[in-house]
Design an enzyme around this catalytic site. Structure first.
Site, PDB file in Angstrom:
ATOM      1  N   GLY A   1     -11.480   0.381  -9.653  1.00 58.74           N
ATOM      2  CA  GLY A   1     -10.185   0.629  -9.036  1.00 58.74           C
ATOM      3  C   GLY A   1      -9.552  -0.645  -8.552  1.00 58.74           C
ATOM      4  O   GLY A   1     -10.237  -1.645  -8.345  1.00 58.74           O
TER       5      GLY A   1
ATOM      6  N   GLY B   1      -8.583  -2.683  -2.640  1.00 64.95           N
ATOM      7  CA  GLY B   1      -8.143  -1.968  -1.454  1.00 64.95           C
ATOM      8  C   GLY B   1      -8.080  -0.468  -1.579  1.00 64.95           C
ATOM      9  O   GLY B   1      -7.546   0.207  -0.705  1.00 64.95           O
ATOM     10  N   THR B   2      -8.624   0.075  -2.664  1.00 64.67           N
ATOM     11  CA  THR B   2      -8.557   1.524  -2.812  1.00 64.67           C
ATOM     12  C   THR B   2      -9.780   2.224  -2.227  1.00 64.67           C
ATOM     13  O   THR B   2      -9.918   3.427  -2.375  1.00 64.67           O
ATOM     14  CB  THR B   2      -8.427   1.920  -4.286  1.00 64.67           C
ATOM     15  OG1 THR B   2      -9.344   1.162  -5.048  1.00 64.67           O
ATOM     16  CG2 THR B   2      -7.027   1.669  -4.783  1.00 64.67           C
ATOM     17  N   GLY B   3     -10.663   1.475  -1.609  1.00 66.94           N
ATOM     18  CA  GLY B   3     -11.762   2.119  -0.906  1.00 66.94           C
ATOM     19  C   GLY B   3     -13.066   2.173  -1.674  1.00 66.94           C
ATOM     20  O   GLY B   3     -13.896   3.039  -1.409  1.00 66.94           O
ATOM     21  N   LYS B   4     -13.286   1.257  -2.587  1.00 71.00           N
ATOM     22  CA  LYS B   4     -14.538   1.271  -3.347  1.00 71.00           C
ATOM     23  C   LYS B   4     -15.722   0.954  -2.432  1.00 71.00           C
ATOM     24  O   LYS B   4     -16.716   1.686  -2.412  1.00 71.00           O
ATOM     25  CB  LYS B   4     -14.478   0.245  -4.486  1.00 71.00           C
ATOM     26  CG  LYS B   4     -13.370   0.515  -5.476  1.00 71.00           C
ATOM     27  CD  LYS B   4     -13.356  -0.498  -6.589  1.00 71.00           C
ATOM     28  CE  LYS B   4     -12.977  -1.897  -6.133  1.00 71.00           C
ATOM     29  NZ  LYS B   4     -11.604  -1.994  -5.597  1.00 71.00           N
ATOM     30  N   THR B   5     -15.586  -0.117  -1.697  1.00 75.12           N
ATOM     31  CA  THR B   5     -16.663  -0.490  -0.790  1.00 75.12           C
ATOM     32  C   THR B   5     -16.890   0.604   0.247  1.00 75.12           C
ATOM     33  O   THR B   5     -18.020   0.976   0.553  1.00 75.12           O
ATOM     34  CB  THR B   5     -16.306  -1.820  -0.094  1.00 75.12           C
ATOM     35  OG1 THR B   5     -15.923  -2.762  -1.083  1.00 75.12           O
ATOM     36  CG2 THR B   5     -17.480  -2.363   0.672  1.00 75.12           C
TER      37      THR B   5
ATOM     38  N   HIS C   1      25.098 -10.534  -2.507  1.00 80.10           N
ATOM     39  CA  HIS C   1      24.010 -10.410  -3.474  1.00 80.10           C
ATOM     40  C   HIS C   1      23.285  -9.072  -3.301  1.00 80.10           C
ATOM     41  O   HIS C   1      23.119  -8.312  -4.253  1.00 80.10           O
ATOM     42  CB  HIS C   1      23.047 -11.589  -3.278  1.00 80.10           C
ATOM     43  CG  HIS C   1      21.852 -11.585  -4.166  1.00 80.10           C
ATOM     44  ND1 HIS C   1      21.691 -12.472  -5.195  1.00 80.10           N
ATOM     45  CD2 HIS C   1      20.744 -10.814  -4.169  1.00 80.10           C
ATOM     46  CE1 HIS C   1      20.544 -12.243  -5.800  1.00 80.10           C
ATOM     47  NE2 HIS C   1      19.938 -11.234  -5.191  1.00 80.10           N
ATOM     48  N   GLU C   2      22.900  -8.788  -2.095  1.00 81.94           N
ATOM     49  CA  GLU C   2      22.146  -7.551  -1.859  1.00 81.94           C
ATOM     50  C   GLU C   2      23.020  -6.322  -2.106  1.00 81.94           C
ATOM     51  O   GLU C   2      22.551  -5.328  -2.654  1.00 81.94           O
ATOM     52  CB  GLU C   2      21.583  -7.516  -0.437  1.00 81.94           C
ATOM     53  CG  GLU C   2      20.599  -8.632  -0.112  1.00 81.94           C
ATOM     54  CD  GLU C   2      19.422  -8.716  -1.082  1.00 81.94           C
ATOM     55  OE1 GLU C   2      19.045  -7.667  -1.652  1.00 81.94           O
ATOM     56  OE2 GLU C   2      18.907  -9.828  -1.291  1.00 81.94           O
TER      57      GLU C   2
ATOM     58  N   ASP D   1      14.645 -12.462  -8.817  1.00 80.41           N
ATOM     59  CA  ASP D   1      15.163 -11.344  -9.616  1.00 80.41           C
ATOM     60  C   ASP D   1      15.046 -11.667 -11.099  1.00 80.41           C
ATOM     61  O   ASP D   1      14.652 -10.826 -11.899  1.00 80.41           O
ATOM     62  CB  ASP D   1      16.644 -11.107  -9.297  1.00 80.41           C
ATOM     63  CG  ASP D   1      16.856 -10.767  -7.831  1.00 80.41           C
ATOM     64  OD1 ASP D   1      15.918 -10.237  -7.218  1.00 80.41           O
ATOM     65  OD2 ASP D   1      17.954 -11.042  -7.320  1.00 80.41           O
TER      66      ASP D   1
HETATM   67  P1  ADP Z   1     -12.053  -2.153  -2.025  1.00 75.69           P
HETATM   68  O1  ADP Z   1     -13.513  -2.363  -1.872  1.00 75.69           O
HETATM   69  O2  ADP Z   1     -11.710  -1.075  -3.006  1.00 75.69           O
HETATM   70  O3  ADP Z   1     -11.278  -3.379  -2.313  1.00 75.69           O
HETATM   71  P2  ADP Z   1     -12.294  -1.353   0.677  1.00 75.69           P
HETATM   72  O4  ADP Z   1     -13.236  -0.234   0.514  1.00 75.69           O
HETATM   73  O5  ADP Z   1     -12.871  -2.620   1.156  1.00 75.69           O
HETATM   74  O6  ADP Z   1     -11.486  -1.614  -0.650  1.00 75.69           O
HETATM   75  O7  ADP Z   1     -11.127  -0.883   1.623  1.00 75.69           O
HETATM   76  C1  ADP Z   1     -10.658  -1.668   2.671  1.00 75.69           C
HETATM   77  C2  ADP Z   1     -10.230  -0.824   3.836  1.00 75.69           C
HETATM   78  O8  ADP Z   1      -9.119  -0.022   3.501  1.00 75.69           O
HETATM   79  C3  ADP Z   1     -11.286   0.166   4.255  1.00 75.69           C
HETATM   80  O9  ADP Z   1     -12.146  -0.410   5.181  1.00 75.69           O
HETATM   81  C4  ADP Z   1     -10.484   1.275   4.858  1.00 75.69           C
HETATM   82  O10 ADP Z   1     -10.170   1.004   6.200  1.00 75.69           O
HETATM   83  C5  ADP Z   1      -9.209   1.255   4.072  1.00 75.69           C
HETATM   84  N1  ADP Z   1      -9.238   2.233   2.987  1.00 75.69           N
HETATM   85  C6  ADP Z   1      -9.189   1.957   1.679  1.00 75.69           C
HETATM   86  N2  ADP Z   1      -9.200   3.080   0.946  1.00 75.69           N
HETATM   87  C7  ADP Z   1      -9.282   4.107   1.811  1.00 75.69           C
HETATM   88  C8  ADP Z   1      -9.339   5.534   1.652  1.00 75.69           C
HETATM   89  N3  ADP Z   1      -9.318   6.105   0.453  1.00 75.69           N
HETATM   90  N4  ADP Z   1      -9.416   6.279   2.764  1.00 75.69           N
HETATM   91  C9  ADP Z   1      -9.440   5.699   3.976  1.00 75.69           C
HETATM   92  N5  ADP Z   1      -9.392   4.379   4.183  1.00 75.69           N
HETATM   93  C10 ADP Z   1      -9.306   3.567   3.120  1.00 75.69           C
HETATM   94 ZN    ZN Z   2      18.150 -10.345  -5.506  1.00 76.46          ZN
HETATM   95 MG    MG Z   3     -14.521  -4.111  -1.887  1.00 77.14          MG
END
Ligand code: ADP
Ligand code: ZN
Ligand code: MG
Length: 641
Positions: free
Chosen positions: A233, A236-240, A455-456, A532
């Site tokens: 993924g 930042g999607t919560g893999k760890t 512009h905006e 842009d």
């Molecule tokens: P990854 O390992 O995918 O890059 P992390 O698991 O380290 O991302 O996520 C970082 C932080 O973001 C987590 O500690 C949590 O606070 C938040 N986070 C990410 N995904 C979720 C989720 N699905 N639900 C709740 N919190 C999440």
């Molecule tokens: Zn612009």
């Molecule tokens: Mg991670």
């Protein structure tokens, strides 16, 4: 360490050898870090400094001039003179009232070049002698001490490197020890309830949890549990987080190590680490081994040459060996995470290794709502907070961004000394994350501000008049972040996974609307449109090279992505994959697409010139407009023909 590496190849041939058996059991007690070692080292260093600075001599430090004054007054009783210093005794019947020093004291002073010194000393009848500066001290300082300190220091460093415990007998410095951290209380403190917005992934992993909880049930049924689960993924999607949650749910020990920790300066260390990690894990089963960012070692082999690659290859080979080496139901479950599945070696993904893959995507609207709810827990929210609206205004945000947004909002609330987080805090936090922090101190000249407003307004108005463009959510001319002098924020009405040709055309026109407005109203272009233009060009190029929407290349795909497949969008880097002629034709077509988009933007703005001026003027006055304000301003104008 070397003999261990050489064993890699023959272990692979039968695939079942347990390296632990060959070396025999060795007691693996946690050796506490020796606090005395630190103390001794500290003392030695202190002594060293003291020797260097004070050279161990005693006495009040006085200036040379003061010394001469005392000498002239006949107060100096004795003196030892070395090449750099003078020390000795000063004694008087009573100290004169203007001298704060006692009547009798030992002194020392830095010696300056003074030819008359000896003469004066003799004249004053001082008992003086020359001394050679502490020859033993110099020797000690320069030669012996470093020789003593160096091995101590090395030992100390080596100890602190292998945090997991004492090194094995064979490798005194313990470089080969894995740095996997065993969570002592067998509880990561994270459960599935802390992970929101990825119900499918959780369901997939539920099975792993069940297995870890009651392995016998599965064994009785003859079921094989996957050995390895790969979490895929974008960042930042919560893999760890999810990996930790699996350990927390199953209440088993959790070894976590990052792929980059395997890749070391020394060839062979990574492989040894892998071996040690699995050895530890097998002893602790049932447990979870989690390799974060596995792409650091799992990259396809044989692409580059060089020492770094060598090391990674060895590490990867060892990982494959270990994966094959443990029984499917041994109770060790391997989790790994990556956001670059495209670069992973195919061997890792074949059945029997990481055969189960769990995909975590950027959350959809419902997912974002759920994640916001998880992170809002424990934060006082004002009654006006509408998390649904926040979720709606954050398409593309990953879990980590949402967590960050809530935290920023809490900080903003505390900055205004509020007792709870209100909707405005949240909206401001999101704007800050999207466009950077506000920079109230950046003062633009009046004509610059007017240009930004025009512009905006151009962006916004073209968006308003394009059938397929996302509605305008907000326009602002408050400078933000590093570069943005103003910005127009559009929000999709609903989640979108595909884009049509017409939508891409509209998007380009909106992007070029800023430049078009500047030219139309102010009669001149500016550098403000650089970003842009980059994005519009990116879209045009993707249309021709990837999406098969142009004539120059037809349906032929003539570019390779360089980046992760998760990094879709205008920022994606492409690599040319076609002949020179085609490339030339593509360039021409990209240009034509951009020209057409600019022409359309100019046309739209030209026929809505009054609305454009009106929006720009209001924006200049109020600095920001929300969707209602903007649309009411536009609607006054007669509808575009
Ligand atoms: P990854 O390992 O995918 O890059 P992390 O698991 O380290 O991302 O996520 C970082 C932080 O973001 C987590 O500690 C949590 O606070 C938040 N986070 C990410 N995904 C979720 C989720 N699905 N639900 C709740 N919190 C999440
Ligand atoms: Zn612009
Ligand atoms: Mg991670």
């Amino acid at each position: 360490m070397n003999d261990r590496n050489r064993r890699t190849s023959d272990e692979r041939s039968d695939g079942t050898t347990n390296p632990g058996e060959k070396r025999g059991e060795r007691p693996r007690t946690e050796r506490p870090r020796n606090p005395w070692l630190r103390l001794v080292l500290f003392a030695v260093v202190l002594w060293f400094l003291w020797m260097m600075l004070g050279q161990g001599t005693r006495g009040t430090e006085i200036t040379y001039a003061e010394f001469r004054a005392y000498l002239a007054a006949g107060a100096v009783k004795s003196a030892s003179i070395s090449s750099g210093r003078i020390s000795g005794l000063i004694e008087r019947e009573v100290a004169p009232p203007d001298d704060a020093r006692p009547a009798k004291f030992e002194f020392q002073a830095v010696r300056v070049d003074d030819k008359a010194l000896v003469e004066e000393l003799a004249k004053a009848n001082v008992d003086f002698r020359g001394v050679v500066e502490n020859p033993l001290g110099g020797l000690l300082l320069l030669w012996i001490l470093p020789l003593l300190i160096l091995p101590l220091l090395l030992l100390f460093l080596a100890r602190s490197r292998c945090g997991a415990g004492g090194g094995p007998m064979g490798s005194p410095f313990g470089f080969g020890r894995s740095r996997a951290r065993l969570v002592a209380d067998r509880n990561t403190g994270v459960t599935f309830a802390d992970v929101a917005g990825c119900e499918e992934a959780k369901a997939d992993l539920q099975e792993v949890v069940e297995f870890l909880k009651s392995a016998e049930r599965f064994v009785k049924l003859g079921a094989k549990i996957p050995k390895g689960v790969l979490l895929l993924g974008p960042p930042g999607t919560g893999k760890t987080l999810l990996a930790r949650a699996v350990a927390g749910e199953a209440a088993v020990p959790f070894f976590s190590i990052s792929g980059s920790e395997f890749v070391e300066m020394f060839v062979g260390v990574g492989a040894a680490r892998v071996r040690d990690l699995f050895e530890q894990a097998k002893k602790t089963a049932p447990c979870i081994v989690f390799i974060d960012e596995i792409d650091a070692i799992g990259r396809s082999r044989g692409v580059q040459i060089g020492a770094v690659n060598d090391e990674r290859e060895q590490t990867l080979n060892q990982l494959l060996v270990e994966l094959d080496g443990f029984e499917p139901n041994s109770g060790v479950i391997l989790l790994a995470a990556t956001n670059r599945p495209d670069v992973l070696d195919r061997a890792l993904l074949r059945p029997g290794r990481f055969d189960r893959q769990v995909v975590l995507d950027a959350p959809d609207l419902e997912g974002r709502k759920a994640i916001l709810a998880v992170h809002a827990k424990g934060k006082p929210l004002a009654p006006d907070v509408d998390l649904t609206a926040i979720a709606r205004s954050t398409p593309g945000f990953a879990g980590a961004d949402l967590a960050n947004a809530l935290n920023e909002a809490a900080l903003l609330a505390s900055r205004r000394a509020g007792t709870s987080i209100n909707q405005h805090d949240l909206e401001e936090a999101i704007e800050k994350i999207v466009a950077g922090p506000e920079r109230q101190t950046r003062r633009l000249k009046d004509d610059e501000r007017r240009r930004v407003a025009v512009h905006e307004s151009g962006h916004a108005l073209v968006a308003y008049h394009s059938e397929h463009a996302d509605p305008v959510h907000k326009i602002s001319i408050v400078p933000r972040g590093r570069a943005a002098l103003g910005y127009t924020m559009q929000l999709p009405v609903e989640e979108q996974y595909l884009m049509t040709r017409a939508e891409l055309d509209d998007r380009m026109a909106v992007l070029l609307g800023g430049r078009a407005a500047e030219q139309l109203v102010l009669g001149d272009a500016s550098t403000g449109a650089a970003d842009d233009l980059e994005r519009a060009t990116g879209i045009a190029r993707q249309m021709v090279c990837i999406f098969g929407m142009g004539d120059a290349a037809g349906l032929m795909r003539c570019a390779r992505d360089v980046d992760s497949p998760f990094l879709k969008g205008p920022g994606v880097r492409l690599e040319r994959d076609c002949s020179e002629e085609t490339a030339r034709a593509i360039d021409a077509e990209v240009r034509a697409l951009l020209d057409a988009a600019l022409a359309r933007a100019t046309r739209v703005l030209g026929s809505n010139r009054e609305a454009l001026e009106r929006v720009a003027a209001t924006l200049l006055e109020r600095e920001r407009l929300d969707r209602e304000e903007f649309e009411s301003l536009v609607r006054v104008a007669p509808p575009a023909p």
